[in-house]
Design a protein around this motif. Structure first.
Motif, short mmCIF file in Angstrom:
data_model
loop_
_atom_site.label_atom_id
_atom_site.label_comp_id
_atom_site.label_asym_id
_atom_site.label_seq_id
_atom_site.Cartn_x
_atom_site.Cartn_y
_atom_site.Cartn_z
N LEU A 122 -19.31 28.19 -39.06
CA LEU A 122 -18.88 27.34 -37.96
C LEU A 122 -19.71 26.05 -37.88
O LEU A 122 -19.17 24.97 -37.63
N ALA A 123 -21.03 26.16 -38.07
CA ALA A 123 -21.87 24.97 -38.04
C ALA A 123 -21.54 24.03 -39.19
O ALA A 123 -21.50 22.80 -39.01
N GLN A 124 -21.28 24.59 -40.34
CA GLN A 124 -20.90 23.78 -41.51
C GLN A 124 -19.57 23.09 -41.26
O GLN A 124 -19.40 21.91 -41.55
N ARG A 125 -18.63 23.81 -40.69
CA ARG A 125 -17.31 23.26 -40.40
C ARG A 125 -17.39 22.15 -39.36
O ARG A 125 -16.76 21.11 -39.49
N ARG A 126 -18.21 22.38 -38.33
CA ARG A 126 -18.38 21.36 -37.28
C ARG A 126 -19.04 20.12 -37.86
O ARG A 126 -18.67 19.00 -37.53
N ARG A 127 -20.03 20.31 -38.69
CA ARG A 127 -20.72 19.15 -39.30
C ARG A 127 -19.77 18.39 -40.22
O ARG A 127 -19.78 17.16 -40.23
#
Length: 133
Positions: A122-127
């Protein structure tokens, strides 16, 4: 990204994996401190389940953003590398015990792997979504 930055990230990978492994151990200790086991009674099992989930949640919350920032698209692979030593050590010590203890151990490991990989994804996708704007 420059070649030196890529080499630095690769060289720092063992340190990141070690830090993730140590962080999980500290999260387990903190969860035991925050939710102590009752001496006896019906609450022992729910507290044990909650301790494993709290440790996994704390670890995922602390690890996901730095991994996404440092490794970008490769963050999920690095999160998997962080989970492997925890799984190896945990599975090595999980030899033929009682079924309830085995179930609790499996729940703790599943929570750890699922939350760490999910939060990192999720953090990778948001970034990635933020940089596309």
């Amino acid at each position: 990204m420059s070649r030196a930055a890529i080499l630095l990230r690769i060289a720092g990978l063992p340190l990141v994996v070690l830090a993730g492994f140590v962080l999980y151990g500290q999260a387990v200790i903190a969860a035991g401190w925050l939710m102590p086991l009752p001496a006896r009674g019906d609450l022992v099992l729910p507290v044990l389940i909650s301790q494993g989930f709290l440790a996994a949640t704390f670890n995922a919350a602390v690890v996901c953003i730095p991994l996404a920032r440092l490794y970008g698209r490769a963050a999920l692979a690095v999160a998997t590398l962080i989970a492997l030593p925890v799984l190896a050590v945990s599975l090595h010590g999980a030899g033929g015990g009682r079924s309830l203890a085995t179930w609790l151990h499996a729940w703790e490991l599943f929570s750890y792997v699922a939350l760490t990989l999910g939060a990192t994804w999720l953090a990778q996708r948001r970034r990635a979504g933020r940089s596309a704007c």
